[in-house]
Design an enzyme around this catalytic site. Sequence first.
Site, PDB file in Angstrom:
ATOM      1  N   GLY A  21     -15.454  76.456 -45.050  1.00 48.99           N
ATOM      2  CA  GLY A  21     -14.057  76.120 -45.291  1.00 48.99           C
ATOM      3  C   GLY A  21     -13.223  76.132 -44.035  1.00 48.99           C
ATOM      4  O   GLY A  21     -12.232  75.405 -43.930  1.00 48.99           O
ATOM      5  N   ALA A  23     -14.875  76.543 -40.637  1.00 46.18           N
ATOM      6  CA  ALA A  23     -15.601  76.209 -39.412  1.00 46.18           C
ATOM      7  C   ALA A  23     -16.960  75.612 -39.743  1.00 46.18           C
ATOM      8  O   ALA A  23     -17.469  75.761 -40.851  1.00 46.18           O
ATOM      9  CB  ALA A  23     -15.782  77.468 -38.560  1.00 46.18           C
ATOM     10  N   VAL A  25     -20.994  75.482 -38.394  1.00 46.28           N
ATOM     11  CA  VAL A  25     -21.891  76.397 -37.684  1.00 46.28           C
ATOM     12  C   VAL A  25     -23.106  75.630 -37.176  1.00 46.28           C
ATOM     13  O   VAL A  25     -23.681  74.805 -37.885  1.00 46.28           O
ATOM     14  CB  VAL A  25     -22.338  77.555 -38.600  1.00 46.28           C
ATOM     15  CG1 VAL A  25     -23.173  78.563 -37.820  1.00 46.28           C
ATOM     16  CG2 VAL A  25     -21.128  78.252 -39.216  1.00 46.28           C
ATOM     17  N   ASP A 134     -12.419  88.638 -46.805  1.00 47.91           N
ATOM     18  CA  ASP A 134     -13.151  87.547 -47.460  1.00 47.91           C
ATOM     19  C   ASP A 134     -14.608  87.949 -47.688  1.00 47.91           C
ATOM     20  O   ASP A 134     -15.522  87.179 -47.430  1.00 47.91           O
ATOM     21  CB  ASP A 134     -13.078  86.278 -46.607  1.00 47.91           C
ATOM     22  CG  ASP A 134     -13.572  85.056 -47.382  1.00 47.91           C
ATOM     23  OD1 ASP A 134     -13.303  84.958 -48.588  1.00 47.91           O
ATOM     24  OD2 ASP A 134     -14.249  84.213 -46.774  1.00 47.91           O
TER      25      ASP A 134
END
Length: 655
Positions: A21, A23, A25, A134
């Site tokens: 949401g 970034a 990777v 989170d």
Amino acid sequence: MRPNYVLGGRYRITKSLGEGGMANVYLAHDLILDRDVSVKLLRLDLRDDPHTIKRFQREGLAATELVHPNIVSVYDVGEENGMQYMVMEYVKGMDLKAYIKQHFPIPYQEVINIMEQVLSAVAVAHAHNIIHRDLKPQNILIDDKGVAKITDFGIAVAMSENALTQTNTVLGSVHYLSPEQARGGMATKKSDIYSLGIILYELLTGTVPFKGETAISIAIKHFQSEIPSVREFDPRIPQALENVVLKATAKKPADRYETVSDMASDLETSLSPRRASEPKFVPAPDVDDGETKVLDKSALNSEASLKKPQPDEKSTPKPKKRRRRHRRLYVLLGLAALLLAMIGLAFWLGRPQMVTVPDVSGLTVTEAQRKLSNSHLDMGTVKKQSSPDIEKNLVIKTSPEAQETARKNAKIKLYVSTGPRMVKIGNYVGQSYTRAAALLRAKGVTVRRQNESSNEVSVGSVMQQSIENGQRINPKKTTVTLTVSAGQRQLQLADLIGKKKSQIQQYATRESLNISFKYKYDNENKDVAIDQNPGAGSTVKEGSTVVVTLSRGKKPDSNSAPKVEDFNVEVNIPFQANDSSGSNKQSSNSGVNIVQIYIRDHDHDYGTVYKQLTIAQDTQVTIPFAVASGKNGGYKILRDGKVILSDNNVTKNSH
């Protein structure tokens, strides 16, 4: 981000690992430390938000403080061409969401082991006043050795602020959102505890407690609906274990655990037989804000009068019937007491028999199994883990731990040592000390520097290493010493005037100097130094040439003295390379030749070395001769102790 792109001049992108949401990777390779890393790039639509960028950078730098085996390490935070990136430890495995899906149902003890690792990591973050905000299974990675590692501490704040505006993100996060966060309140450490309770719920049931079509509908359930019972899903779950879920997910933060450590302590004993009869956790009821109400005396009398039987004026007492009623009452009470005694006896006889877990640390698995059997316990699963203190294949600890109680014939988990974590040493000879030391320290190795002069190896380069290439060491017990070139050694010249030729030659050998002798008639005794160049006290490099003038003694009468002619002879000395292949070590003498020159003339004989020098390539030397008329001279040149050049008939016209 395309493959093979080098980010920050250091991290070569290999492939994409996933999109989130906030970034994207990527797997990358650190070109300096020669290791795989994961690189997180802030999403394109967030790169123009200065508030998000500031949070990303600040929280990323804060996350570098979190050093814990259950937290994904953050190595670097940077920016390139407007791209905000974070470099982290690469964990080879899967996230906890996928792990639950693949392994469910998960044994209760394994659930507790996973949660204890996660709780330990969050406790460290809270100690640094960092709130994750989170926590969810997608942000917990399980590596191929079963170790849990929490990630995304670096951008947790930014994610929570953008979550309600990003549907994809919030649908993943809102299932674990605390009631106060769902209401738009500020997240606290107890908000993380609520999320941890939801994760524990999912580990036990394979699903989340609240579902809905939209993120808003799920968020409303978090602060309005009670958490469903995990025991209704699986009645075998002990009440004590369900209580951990209930207390962690209490609607009011005040009813939750005070700290993550408190939750971990409660979870650790949740399978203990001592808590088998524990009642279900119920949050404290809300306190009435009104004043305490007291009934007046008349009301109490009125209530008492309603309960007190009134005598019938027309009826007459019947004492015989009353006595029979009393006897029946006594019989019923006796039977009830007997029944209770029988139930108590049955409970006592049927209770689980408990035994004490013996200490088996330091024993082999076979010895530990025998000792457990002697205590009426069985050996459970065996988990391998490294230990700096316990030798390989010996037991580190048990679960439950030694001296705790366990049900008779229960299975006891063993943790067995694989020995200390070993590090493989590479070949660092020829590399710069800075790079070699950085590579070793990145592996946890202690490095010691030792300087040594060298004419051949450049300054700062490694000449020798104390541990050979390919060996494995325990980094906690072994220090690697790197011998580093300090360049050519410098020294101050001694005063050689008045010294004999043999003394000067010994000094030159000891200090690695090249001496060139000249001769001159003088009143001093023969072969005694009367001049030197450079002078005494001068600073010269090792291997330099010092010209020393020796006395020939008193000048003889011109009539009786033979005529002596002075001339020079040029000689080329070939260099021979040493064979040092197959060795990881390099000394200050490898790759050079030691050369001695002997001459025979009016002033010298073959009994002493005229000149000694060190060469690393083909070298031309000038040999001065003083030869009497009608006579000849000669020379011998030795390389590493063997004669390679000679001429016993040297005259002025022969060369």
